[in-house]
Every structure is written in C-alpha cells, then in structure tokens.
Motif scaffolding. Structure first.
Motif, PDB file in Angstrom:
ATOM      1  N   VAL A 233       0.859  -1.151  -0.030  1.00 28.48           N
ATOM      2  CA  VAL A 233       0.002   0.082  -0.027  1.00 28.48           C
ATOM      3  C   VAL A 233       1.075   1.230  -0.024  1.00 28.48           C
ATOM      4  CG1 VAL A 233      -1.773   1.356   1.401  1.00 28.48           C
ATOM      5  CG2 VAL A 233      -2.006  -1.244   1.301  1.00 28.48           C
ATOM      6  N   ASP A 234       0.533   2.210  -0.984  1.00 26.35           N
ATOM      7  CA  ASP A 234       1.245   3.423  -0.910  1.00 26.35           C
ATOM      8  C   ASP A 234       0.986   4.446   0.040  1.00 26.35           C
ATOM      9  OD1 ASP A 234       2.364   2.358  -3.093  1.00 26.35           O
ATOM     10  OD2 ASP A 234       1.548   3.694  -4.423  1.00 26.35           O
ATOM     11  N   VAL A 235       1.926   5.212   0.416  1.00 23.70           N
ATOM     12  CA  VAL A 235       1.737   6.031   1.745  1.00 23.70           C
ATOM     13  C   VAL A 235       1.911   7.542   1.224  1.00 23.70           C
ATOM     14  CG1 VAL A 235       2.582   6.721   4.104  1.00 23.70           C
ATOM     15  CG2 VAL A 235       2.475   4.442   3.331  1.00 23.70           C
ATOM     16  N   LEU A 236       0.946   8.215   1.813  1.00 27.60           N
ATOM     17  CA  LEU A 236       1.216   9.868   1.512  1.00 27.60           C
ATOM     18  C   LEU A 236       1.312  10.529   2.677  1.00 27.60           C
ATOM     19  CD1 LEU A 236      -1.595  11.385  -0.993  1.00 27.60           C
ATOM     20  CD2 LEU A 236       1.201  11.392  -1.302  1.00 27.60           C
ATOM     21  N   LEU A 237       2.254  11.494   3.085  1.00 26.96           N
ATOM     22  CA  LEU A 237       2.345  12.401   3.941  1.00 26.96           C
ATOM     23  C   LEU A 237       2.012  13.910   3.631  1.00 26.96           C
ATOM     24  CD1 LEU A 237       5.931  11.128   5.538  1.00 26.96           C
ATOM     25  CD2 LEU A 237       3.643  10.316   5.903  1.00 26.96           C
ATOM     26  N   LEU A 238       1.023  14.490   4.276  1.00 24.84           N
ATOM     27  CA  LEU A 238       1.185  15.903   3.983  1.00 24.84           C
ATOM     28  C   LEU A 238       0.587  16.718   4.960  1.00 24.84           C
ATOM     29  CD1 LEU A 238      -2.365  16.260   3.853  1.00 24.84           C
ATOM     30  CD2 LEU A 238      -1.865  14.994   1.688  1.00 24.84           C
ATOM     31  N   ASN A 239       0.672  18.051   4.949  1.00 25.24           N
ATOM     32  CA  ASN A 239       0.334  18.906   5.917  1.00 25.24           C
ATOM     33  C   ASN A 239      -1.056  19.134   5.989  1.00 25.24           C
ATOM     34  OD1 ASN A 239       0.565  21.202   7.774  1.00 25.24           O
ATOM     35  ND2 ASN A 239       2.383  22.043   6.816  1.00 25.24           N
ATOM     36  N   GLY A 240      -1.404  18.925   7.175  1.00 34.80           N
ATOM     37  CA  GLY A 240      -2.924  19.252   7.538  1.00 34.80           C
ATOM     38  C   GLY A 240      -3.250  20.701   7.787  1.00 34.80           C
ATOM     39  N   ASP A 244      -6.003  22.439   1.684  1.00 33.72           N
ATOM     40  CA  ASP A 244      -6.241  22.141   0.195  1.00 33.72           C
ATOM     41  C   ASP A 244      -5.394  21.135  -0.152  1.00 33.72           C
ATOM     42  OD1 ASP A 244      -8.186  24.338   0.171  1.00 33.72           O
ATOM     43  OD2 ASP A 244      -6.366  25.660  -0.897  1.00 33.72           O
ATOM     44  N   ARG A 245      -4.372  20.748   0.417  1.00 32.18           N
ATOM     45  CA  ARG A 245      -3.567  19.683   0.063  1.00 32.18           C
ATOM     46  C   ARG A 245      -4.071  18.409   0.010  1.00 32.18           C
ATOM     47  NH1 ARG A 245       2.482  22.027   2.390  1.00 32.18           N
ATOM     48  NH2 ARG A 245       2.159  23.861   1.485  1.00 32.18           N
ATOM     49  N   LEU A 246      -4.989  18.281   1.355  1.00 34.23           N
ATOM     50  CA  LEU A 246      -5.812  16.904   1.319  1.00 34.23           C
ATOM     51  C   LEU A 246      -6.586  16.522   0.139  1.00 34.23           C
ATOM     52  CD1 LEU A 246      -6.212  14.425   2.925  1.00 34.23           C
ATOM     53  CD2 LEU A 246      -7.768  15.516   4.396  1.00 34.23           C
ATOM     54  N   TYR A 247      -7.387  17.796  -0.002  1.00 33.24           N
ATOM     55  CA  TYR A 247      -8.056  17.942  -1.136  1.00 33.24           C
ATOM     56  C   TYR A 247      -7.459  17.399  -2.444  1.00 33.24           C
ATOM     57  CZ  TYR A 247     -11.559  19.119  -4.656  1.00 33.24           C
ATOM     58  OH  TYR A 247     -12.315  19.096  -6.031  1.00 33.24           O
ATOM     59  N   ASP A 248      -6.600  18.374  -2.679  1.00 33.54           N
ATOM     60  CA  ASP A 248      -5.849  17.863  -4.060  1.00 33.54           C
ATOM     61  C   ASP A 248      -5.208  16.680  -4.041  1.00 33.54           C
ATOM     62  OD1 ASP A 248      -6.400  20.379  -5.224  1.00 33.54           O
ATOM     63  OD2 ASP A 248      -4.537  21.427  -3.985  1.00 33.54           O
ATOM     64  N   ALA A 249      -4.723  16.136  -2.921  1.00 32.86           N
ATOM     65  CA  ALA A 249      -4.184  14.839  -3.085  1.00 32.86           C
ATOM     66  C   ALA A 249      -5.215  13.632  -3.441  1.00 32.86           C
ATOM     67  CB  ALA A 249      -3.311  14.533  -1.659  1.00 32.86           C
ATOM     68  N   LEU A 250      -6.299  13.935  -2.790  1.00 31.78           N
ATOM     69  CA  LEU A 250      -7.359  12.961  -3.141  1.00 31.78           C
ATOM     70  C   LEU A 250      -7.914  12.823  -4.446  1.00 31.78           C
ATOM     71  CD1 LEU A 250      -9.210  13.384   0.222  1.00 31.78           C
ATOM     72  CD2 LEU A 250      -8.381  11.374  -0.322  1.00 31.78           C
ATOM     73  N   VAL A 251      -7.896  14.136  -4.871  1.00 32.43           N
ATOM     74  CA  VAL A 251      -8.555  14.120  -6.366  1.00 32.43           C
ATOM     75  C   VAL A 251      -7.709  14.082  -7.403  1.00 32.43           C
ATOM     76  CG1 VAL A 251     -10.727  15.398  -5.519  1.00 32.43           C
ATOM     77  CG2 VAL A 251      -8.679  16.767  -6.606  1.00 32.43           C
ATOM     78  N   GLY A 252      -6.289  13.910  -6.833  1.00 26.02           N
ATOM     79  CA  GLY A 252      -4.941  13.864  -7.955  1.00 26.02           C
ATOM     80  C   GLY A 252      -4.615  15.223  -8.803  1.00 26.02           C
ATOM     81  N   ASN A 253      -4.785  16.117  -7.929  1.00 25.25           N
ATOM     82  CA  ASN A 253      -4.322  17.458  -8.344  1.00 25.25           C
ATOM     83  C   ASN A 253      -2.640  17.479  -7.764  1.00 25.25           C
ATOM     84  OD1 ASN A 253      -6.739  18.191  -9.665  1.00 25.25           O
ATOM     85  ND2 ASN A 253      -7.040  19.653  -7.824  1.00 25.25           N
ATOM     86  N   LYS A 256       1.914  19.781  -2.754  1.00 29.90           N
ATOM     87  CA  LYS A 256       3.070  19.377  -1.740  1.00 29.90           C
ATOM     88  C   LYS A 256       2.653  18.263  -1.061  1.00 29.90           C
ATOM     89  CE  LYS A 256       7.232  21.281   0.571  1.00 29.90           C
ATOM     90  NZ  LYS A 256       7.837  22.444   0.525  1.00 29.90           N
ATOM     91  N   TYR A 257       3.359  17.172  -1.121  1.00 36.27           N
ATOM     92  CA  TYR A 257       3.416  15.929  -0.147  1.00 36.27           C
ATOM     93  C   TYR A 257       4.752  15.243  -0.360  1.00 36.27           C
ATOM     94  CZ  TYR A 257       1.074  13.755  -4.565  1.00 36.27           C
ATOM     95  OH  TYR A 257       1.041  13.440  -5.716  1.00 36.27           O
ATOM     96  N   THR A 258       4.658  14.103   0.539  1.00 38.29           N
ATOM     97  CA  THR A 258       5.751  13.101   0.243  1.00 38.29           C
ATOM     98  C   THR A 258       5.040  11.768  -0.025  1.00 38.29           C
ATOM     99  OG1 THR A 258       7.401  14.054   1.645  1.00 38.29           O
ATOM    100  CG2 THR A 258       7.712  11.759   1.029  1.00 38.29           C
ATOM    101  N   LEU A 259       5.373  11.136  -1.264  1.00 39.27           N
ATOM    102  CA  LEU A 259       4.710   9.939  -1.543  1.00 39.27           C
ATOM    103  C   LEU A 259       5.707   8.730  -1.364  1.00 39.27           C
ATOM    104  CD1 LEU A 259       2.665   8.086  -2.927  1.00 39.27           C
ATOM    105  CD2 LEU A 259       3.744   8.850  -5.217  1.00 39.27           C
ATOM    106  N   ILE A 260       5.392   7.651  -0.656  1.00 40.40           N
ATOM    107  CA  ILE A 260       6.209   6.481  -0.386  1.00 40.40           C
ATOM    108  C   ILE A 260       5.757   5.322  -0.973  1.00 40.40           C
ATOM    109  CG2 ILE A 260       7.726   4.980   1.199  1.00 40.40           C
ATOM    110  CD1 ILE A 260       6.245   8.311   2.743  1.00 40.40           C
ATOM    111  N   GLN A 261       6.512   4.786  -2.039  1.00 41.52           N
ATOM    112  CA  GLN A 261       5.935   3.875  -2.800  1.00 41.52           C
ATOM    113  C   GLN A 261       6.924   2.577  -2.535  1.00 41.52           C
ATOM    114  OE1 GLN A 261       5.588   5.755  -6.616  1.00 41.52           O
ATOM    115  NE2 GLN A 261       3.574   4.776  -6.755  1.00 41.52           N
TER     116      GLN A 261
END
Ligand code: IP8
Length: 262
Positions: A233-240, A244-253, A256-261
């Motif tokens: 399972v991939d992991v995303l870390l982002l600033n709460g 907007d970052r949570l929304y953008d990450a969820l819809v694929g915009n 800024k985040y760290t993606l661990i694959q």
C-alpha cells in the motif's frame, strides 16, 4: 479489495494543541479537513490520534507500562472518556459536512499482548463500509493480555487496517509538509522529498541517528510507513494545516506531499 478507499490518519498534533497540558481541540482545522474529505467524495476509514486529550493523562497515570496499582484504574477510565470526547468532536466536524460517520472504539474491538496486536475485530468495519458508512477510530487505552492494559496508538490501528483493507493509499495528515533528507528543525535548508521508494526510505532511516528525526518530530513514523508499504500500500504524508493539500491529493491534483511507494 475496495478500490478507491482511502485510509486517513489525522495526527493528534494537527487536530489538538498537542503540547498544551489542557485538552484543546483545533476545531477550525478539523472543520476544514472535513470539508476536504466531503468535497473529494471518496470512501474512507478515518483514524485519529489522541493529542492533548490522551497523552497528558496517559503519562500522569503511567498507563503504557501496564496495570501496576489500583490507583491507575481511574486514570485508565478518565483517559478512555477523554479520547472518546475528542472522537465526538471529530465526528461532529465530519457530520456537519454530511459525512455518515460511525465511531468504532478500540477499547471494545481490540486487545494487545505486550503492546502488539492480540485480537482485532475488524468485521464491524466491513459491515459499516458495505452499508456506506465511514468508520472512525482513534488512539485509545485498551486491554493488554500481558500487561493488563496499555495504549493502542492510531499508528498501530492504521498499520493493521491497511493490511486488511488494502486501501488505495494511506494518508498521514501531519503538522509538517512531509519528509526531508535531514531534520528540518535542525537544518532549515534540508531537502524536501516529494517521492521515495520504501527501499530508499529504509536505507535513509538506518543512516539517521535518534536525533535526526526526518519528519521533524514524529519518531517511529518511518517504521510504520515501511510496514504499510510491505502490505503493498502506498503512503502519502501531507500538511493538515494546509487543508487544500488533502483535497488536491485525494482528487489527483498536483500539490506538496511526500509519496512513499514500494
Ligand atoms: O495519539 C495515543 O494515540 P496516538 C492514545 O495515535 C492515548 O499515539 C490514549 C494516549
């Protein structure tokens, strides 16, 4: 398993004033995060940390070292109620956005054995998910076979739930932008990592000493991330604090985040 289900962890330091000795809920932050989840319109399981609602009492009554004296009983009881109160606040923020949440308390569904998962009744999650509800669980005090009782962290829950539910992603909503190559609190010019494989993260982790906390204050987090990526399972870390970052990450915009694959 479920195709577009996201497993989200709201860190205790994002939704509460974590270093405050009083329990303080950051309602405006949680309200905005709830709005992001509602607008993105995905399926979710939500886990949240305890922050100042749990850690102050748990420390005062030495709950993580197990049941040693009768006096601790009232401490366990009060901690359980306090984290449940935070859970109610979180549920209310989510419900205001029309999200059909259901609280699943760890003290009634999980037991540990010397801090490690012993029994975890996950069927209830499947049942609520299949009816379109959003299960919400949280860091809590629980029974422990070897110790009498101990603390079940949100990270333990998220690791175990990711193994069973294989979500699209696990998203850690934190009070930092993500991971850095060095501790950003020690070196303000530390390079930000937007994308890293679990293998690279593992070797970065072993090179770091105890003081070089690359999440800027969340020791132990990397171990949890590596266990989750081991479940594929991939992991995303982002600033709460930047919802907007949570929304953008969820819809694929792009955001800024760290993606661990894996
Ligand atoms: O904030 C801790 O959960 P966490 C739970 O997810 C208690 O580490 C009761 C302190």
């Amino acid at each position: 398993m479920r195709s577009m289900m996201y497993l989200i962890k709201f860190g205790g330091s994002v939704i509460t004033e974590k270093s405050n000795k009083n329990a303080v809920f950051k309602k405006s932050v949680m309200d905005k995060l709830a709005e992001s989840l509602a607008s993105a319109g995905k399926e979710y399981i939500i886990v949240h940390g305890a922050g100042s609602f749990g850690h102050v009492l748990a420390k005062k009554h030495d709950l993580n070292n197990g049941f040693q004296s009768d006096k601790q009983r009232i401490g366990f009881s009060m901690t359980q109620t306090k984290v449940q109160q935070l859970n109610t606040y979180v549920l209310q923020s989510l419900q205001k956005q029309g999200l059909p949440t259901v609280s699943i308390p760890p003290h009634a569904t999980i037991s540990l054995n010397n801090h490690v998962e012993n029994e975890f009744q996950k069927e209830i999650y499947y049942k609520y998910l299949s009816k379109g509800f959003i299960p919400v669980t949280y860091g809590d005090v629980v029974l422990d076979k070897a110790l009498g009782f101990s603390i079940c962290s949100g990270d333990l829950l998220i690791e175990s739930l990711s193994e069973s539910f294989k979500p699209e992603k696990v998203i850690f909503v934190m009070d930092e932008d993500g991971l850095y190559k060095e501790n950003p609190k020690m070196n303000p010019n530390a390079a930000f990592i937007d994308h890293i494989s679990s293998e690279e993260l593992n070797s970065l982790n072993t090179k770091l000493d105890d003081h070089a906390d690359v999440t800027g204050g969340m020791q132990g987090k990397i171990e949890t991330i590596l266990q989750i990526t081991n479940h594929n399972v991939d992991v995303l870390l982002l600033n709460g604090n930047k919802p907007d970052r949570l929304y953008d990450a969820l819809v694929g915009n792009k955001t800024k985040y760290t993606l661990i694959q894996r």
